[in-house]
Design an enzyme around this catalytic site. Structure first.
Site, mmCIF file in Angstrom:
data_model
loop_
_atom_site.group_PDB
_atom_site.id
_atom_site.type_symbol
_atom_site.label_atom_id
_atom_site.label_comp_id
_atom_site.label_asym_id
_atom_site.label_seq_id
_atom_site.Cartn_x
_atom_site.Cartn_y
_atom_site.Cartn_z
ATOM 1 N N GLN A 72 -7.408 -5.195 9.661
ATOM 2 C CA GLN A 72 -6.365 -4.700 10.567
ATOM 3 C C GLN A 72 -6.856 -3.538 11.431
ATOM 4 O O GLN A 72 -6.053 -2.745 11.930
ATOM 5 C CB GLN A 72 -5.133 -4.275 9.757
ATOM 6 C CG GLN A 72 -4.473 -5.425 9.018
ATOM 7 C CD GLN A 72 -3.180 -5.017 8.345
ATOM 8 O OE1 GLN A 72 -2.156 -4.782 9.006
ATOM 9 N NE2 GLN A 72 -3.194 -4.926 7.032
ATOM 10 N N LYS A 121 0.824 -1.218 0.000
ATOM 11 C CA LYS A 121 0.000 0.000 0.000
ATOM 12 C C LYS A 121 0.858 1.269 0.000
ATOM 13 O O LYS A 121 0.489 2.257 -0.631
ATOM 14 C CB LYS A 121 -0.979 0.001 1.173
ATOM 15 C CG LYS A 121 -0.376 0.124 2.551
ATOM 16 C CD LYS A 121 -1.457 0.147 3.605
ATOM 17 C CE LYS A 121 -0.866 0.190 4.995
ATOM 18 N NZ LYS A 121 -0.081 1.394 5.268
ATOM 19 N N THR A 122 2.004 1.253 0.693
ATOM 20 C CA THR A 122 2.881 2.430 0.672
ATOM 21 C C THR A 122 3.412 2.663 -0.737
ATOM 22 O O THR A 122 3.522 3.811 -1.193
ATOM 23 C CB THR A 122 4.055 2.251 1.662
ATOM 24 O OG1 THR A 122 3.535 1.975 2.967
ATOM 25 C CG2 THR A 122 4.916 3.500 1.721
ATOM 26 N N ARG A 133 2.817 -10.052 10.413
ATOM 27 C CA ARG A 133 4.095 -9.332 10.564
ATOM 28 C C ARG A 133 5.251 -10.222 10.117
ATOM 29 O O ARG A 133 6.356 -9.737 9.886
ATOM 30 C CB ARG A 133 4.353 -8.931 12.033
ATOM 31 C CG ARG A 133 3.374 -7.985 12.693
ATOM 32 C CD ARG A 133 3.060 -6.786 11.882
ATOM 33 N NE ARG A 133 1.870 -7.007 11.071
ATOM 34 C CZ ARG A 133 1.552 -6.298 9.994
ATOM 35 N NH1 ARG A 133 2.342 -5.339 9.577
ATOM 36 N NH2 ARG A 133 0.450 -6.546 9.319
ATOM 37 N N ASP A 143 -4.004 7.171 4.492
ATOM 38 C CA ASP A 143 -3.497 5.824 4.764
ATOM 39 C C ASP A 143 -4.163 5.273 6.021
ATOM 40 O O ASP A 143 -4.607 6.026 6.887
ATOM 41 C CB ASP A 143 -1.980 5.918 4.962
ATOM 42 C CG ASP A 143 -1.310 4.558 5.006
ATOM 43 O OD1 ASP A 143 -1.939 3.561 4.603
ATOM 44 O OD2 ASP A 143 -0.136 4.497 5.433
ATOM 45 N N GLU A 144 -4.238 3.947 6.137
ATOM 46 C CA GLU A 144 -4.800 3.279 7.327
ATOM 47 C C GLU A 144 -6.180 3.835 7.680
ATOM 48 O O GLU A 144 -6.472 4.131 8.849
ATOM 49 C CB GLU A 144 -3.855 3.443 8.527
ATOM 50 C CG GLU A 144 -2.429 2.964 8.292
ATOM 51 C CD GLU A 144 -2.274 1.452 8.303
ATOM 52 O OE1 GLU A 144 -3.302 0.745 8.252
ATOM 53 O OE2 GLU A 144 -1.128 0.981 8.334
#
Length: 719
Positions: free
Chosen positions: A249, A32-33, A599, A218-219
């Site tokens: 998430q 996504k970044t 992770r 973002d997020e």
């Protein structure tokens, strides 16, 4: 560099869509970044939007820095014109320019948790409100939660019989008034005051709508109510809004995050186009299969299936330990084995846990095995006492109304200003409705001893000289002169000892930090530096190049990745936590487990313990429901058998019952108070008391080695 290069088809489609509202569901590790970076570069490269008209909002400073750095690689110097920052930093910048419309000055202080606590304690002392056994930090936590849902002091309705809520109702308005009198805001106000600004001065809203013509968030699944409204108000006119997130998430409801913001985005922007990024670039397929199987048990989610071009990789290892000490010992053994057999480094490992309390035993065992570790989320550099003291001077010199920070430094270094003297000055300031610093201009009007007058005048002179110097020298040079002026170096040198050496080293490091800030920030000022410090987090200063095992809560691990991840404490009552067992709460705990699993890049270890020390007694806890949601073919159990057991002695307790029972598991023998039994960890012991019946009955047993423990019957053998 072409912004459309090096993208998979789904990423490319998301980047190319540049007109109107857009929702990108970006699964864990799906890049996504990268998509945000390429999208900003694409918007600039195609001329769709000018760099200065783009706003990109993240949730951490670390994410903002990474995004800016990547955008710079594409567009070069133009990157500095793009507005990139966290919600709090973007709002703080806005307030620095516009807050005077709300009756504050531009030199307002941002209070951290410690400052807020000191302010509330002062209010409680001044008003003589009896808070009973309640802690100020718990009251503040409740106030913060109300603010995250935009509930004002007037709107809050406490429930009858709930003393904490009654205290909140009484103290919330007093706290807000005290903040404003001090020309200070807390972190929640940084989000609420821009909304108040937009309401009171619509022309300011129009000004920022003109500036921010294309907004990326973002997020988005972590946004709370104020954040949702800030973005919605800014984007309403142009409707060029791109939100990126993953409902799987969403793990911050306890601080006001609302998962419905992302799930209902299409309701608010019916014209929006939806994209899904499901190709994972981080983890092996076995890890992804396990994570997907677990989170699929949630009902309130958007269906998605992560996949990877990587191999299946290793099976997930389930560590079945006898006790919490055995669990920690097995984790240490696996780390050592991975280092030897797979040539890993300590920094390749992360140990994740649900609560900070779990670190004690982990630290003890890691130290015993000479495994270096770093706890992420501990005391931040800026929270160390000597640093807080110097920053308090900075805050007072920026904001003369900041009584909380002034009280912290008025007698540091010690200058003979005691509580009684300060109390007289405070009372005078209160009666005259002025700040304590302003009250020092009227020392002659106070009934003080000559010695006290001299001490106060000395302090007042130091502040005045430092304030005057701000006008004549650069910020970086001013900080060095000011630190010498207040005498803090001399104080620690005279104090001597190892602790003083460490404190002096920390002061030098603060000056290094200021120097770096001045060389990287255009027009660095005292206020901009204080803002940077106030909005920093422990994750921002985490050094991932340090060769140590990382210990952190699952919440802190969000956004990070490691080759090997341990998730420990997977027992019912610990993870998921033993609290409200509603579907909503369990689903969030499951999402937290999903975050932990994803992770990991190469290997996952999941550990549980049959017996755990809780509230001073060993108790049996069943495995977490999340372990049972992972298909058995994806796991192997205890492939390595090492582990050491340790227990703490405690005094035996008196027997309180005389119940007996019989089970086949205990070889058809009667067990009653007084029976001698044996446990594989604690050895022989005498039954003192029995609660319940059958193999799940709880026995209170006095062991020769460890004193009294509570053990489930099926784990002992009758002698």
């Amino acid at each position: 560099m072409n912004p459309l290069d090096d993208l998979n088809p789904h990423q490319k489609n998301a980047v190319e869509y540049s007109q109107g509202a857009q929702l990108i569901f970006a699964g864990a590790g799906s890049g996504k970044t990268k998509v945000l970076t390429h999208k900003i570069a694409y918007l600039i490269d195609t001329g769709a939007v000018r760099p200065e008209n783009i706003l990109a909002v993240t949730f951490t400073n670390k994410a903002a820095q990474e995004l800016r750095s990547r955008v710079e690689e594409f567009v070069g110097r133009n990157a500095k014109y793009v507005h990139i920052g966290t919600f709090h930093s973007i709002c703080a910048r806005m307030l620095r320019r516009e807050i005077e419309h709300l009756g504050y000055t531009k030199q307002f202080t941002i209070y951290d948790a410690d400052d807020q606590n000191r302010l509330l304690k002062k209010i409680i002392d001044d008003t003589n409100i009896d808070i009973g056994g309640h802690k100020p930090k718990n009251i503040l936590s409740r106030i913060s939660y109300l603010k995250s849902w935009m509930t004002s002091p007037e709107e809050f309705k406490p429930r009858q019989g709930y003393r904490l809520e009654q205290l909140v109702k009484e103290l919330y308005p007093l706290y807000q008034n005290a903040l404003k009198r001090s020309n200070a805001v807390d972190f929640d106000d940084l989000l609420l005051l821009p909304l108040e600004l937009f309401k009171q001065a619509p022309e300011i809203l129009e000004k920022y709508r003109f500036i921010y013509q294309y907004i990326l968030v973002d997020e988005y699944q972590d946004t709370n109510k104020p954040q949702f409204h800030i973005i919605d108000l800014l984007a309403k006119k142009h409707r060029n809004l791109c939100v990126v997130g993953d409902d799987d998430q969403s793990i911050y409801s306890w601080r006001g995050a609302n998962i419905e913001n992302i799930l209902n985005f299409s309701d608010n922007y019916p014209e929006c186009k939806v994209f899904k990024l499901e190709q994972n670039y981080r983890s092996t397929n076995n890890i992804l299969k396990a994570a997907s199987k677990v989170v699929a048990n949630n009902i309130n989610r958007t269906p998605k299936e992560l996949w990877s071009r990587k191999s299946d990789g290793d099976l997930i290892v389930k560590i079945e330990a006898d006790s919490d000490y055995d669990e920690a010992a097995r984790i240490a053994a696996y780390i050592q084995r991975e280092i030897i057999t797979n040539k890993r480094k300590f920094k390749d490992f992360a140990i994740l846990y649900r609560t900070n309390a779990q670190t004690r035993i982990l630290e003890e065992i890691l130290r015993r095995n000479n495994i270096p570790y770093t706890i992420i989320g501990g005391v931040k550099f800026y929270e160390r006492k000597e640093i807080k003291d110097i920053l308090a001077y900075f805050n007072v010199l920026s904001n003369s109304k900041d009584d909380i920070n002034l009280k912290r430094i008025i007698n540091f270094p010690p200058r003979g200003i005691g509580k009684q003297t300060l109390g007289i000055v405070e009372q005078f300031a209160f009666e005259k409705r002025i700040s304590i610093l302003e009250a020092l201009n009227h020392i002659d009007a106070l009934e003080l001893s000559r010695r006290s007058e001299k001490s106060l005048q000395s302090f007042s002179s130091i502040i005045k000289r430092a304030a005057d110097m701000r006008e004549s020298i650069a910020f970086e040079e001013w900080t060095r002169v000011m630190i010498d002026e207040i005498g803090v170096r001399t104080y620690f040198k005279e104090l001597g000892g190892e602790e003083s050496i460490q404190r002096l080293a920390n002061i030098d490091e603060l000056l290094n930090d200021i120097s770096e800030f001045c060389h990287t920030e255009d027009n660095a000022t005292l206020e901009s530096y204080l803002e940077k410090v106030s909005l920093s987090t422990s994750i921002d200063t985490w050094e991932d190049e340090k060769n140590t095992v990382s210990l952190m809560t699952l919440h802190s691990a969000k956004g990070l990745e490691f080759p090997v991840v341990f998730i420990c404490g997977l027992n019912q009552g610990l993870f998921p936590l033993d609290r409200d067992n509603s579907e909503k709460v369990v689903e969030e705990e499951r999402r937290l487990f999903y975050v932990g699993l994803t992770r990991a890049m190469e290997k996952v270890f999941l550990s549980s313990a049959q017996m755990r020390n809780r509230a001073g007694e060993m108790q049996y806890l069943p495995d977490s429901i999340f372990l049972n949601e992972i298909p058995s073919e994806l796991m192997e159990i205890n492939p390595v058998k090492e582990g050491v057991i340790s227990c703490r002695c405690r005094k035996p307790q008196k027997s309180s019952g005389k119940v007996s029972f019989q089970t086949s598991d205990l070889k058809d023998k009667i067990v009653r108070p007084g029976s001698i039994v044996s446990h594989k960890i604690f050895g022989p012991g005498k039954v003192l008391d029995i609660t319940g019946v059958g193999q799940n009955a709880k026995l209170r047993i006095h062991f020769r080695t460890c004193g009294t423990k509570t053990i489930v019957a099926k784990f002992v053998e009758v002698k």
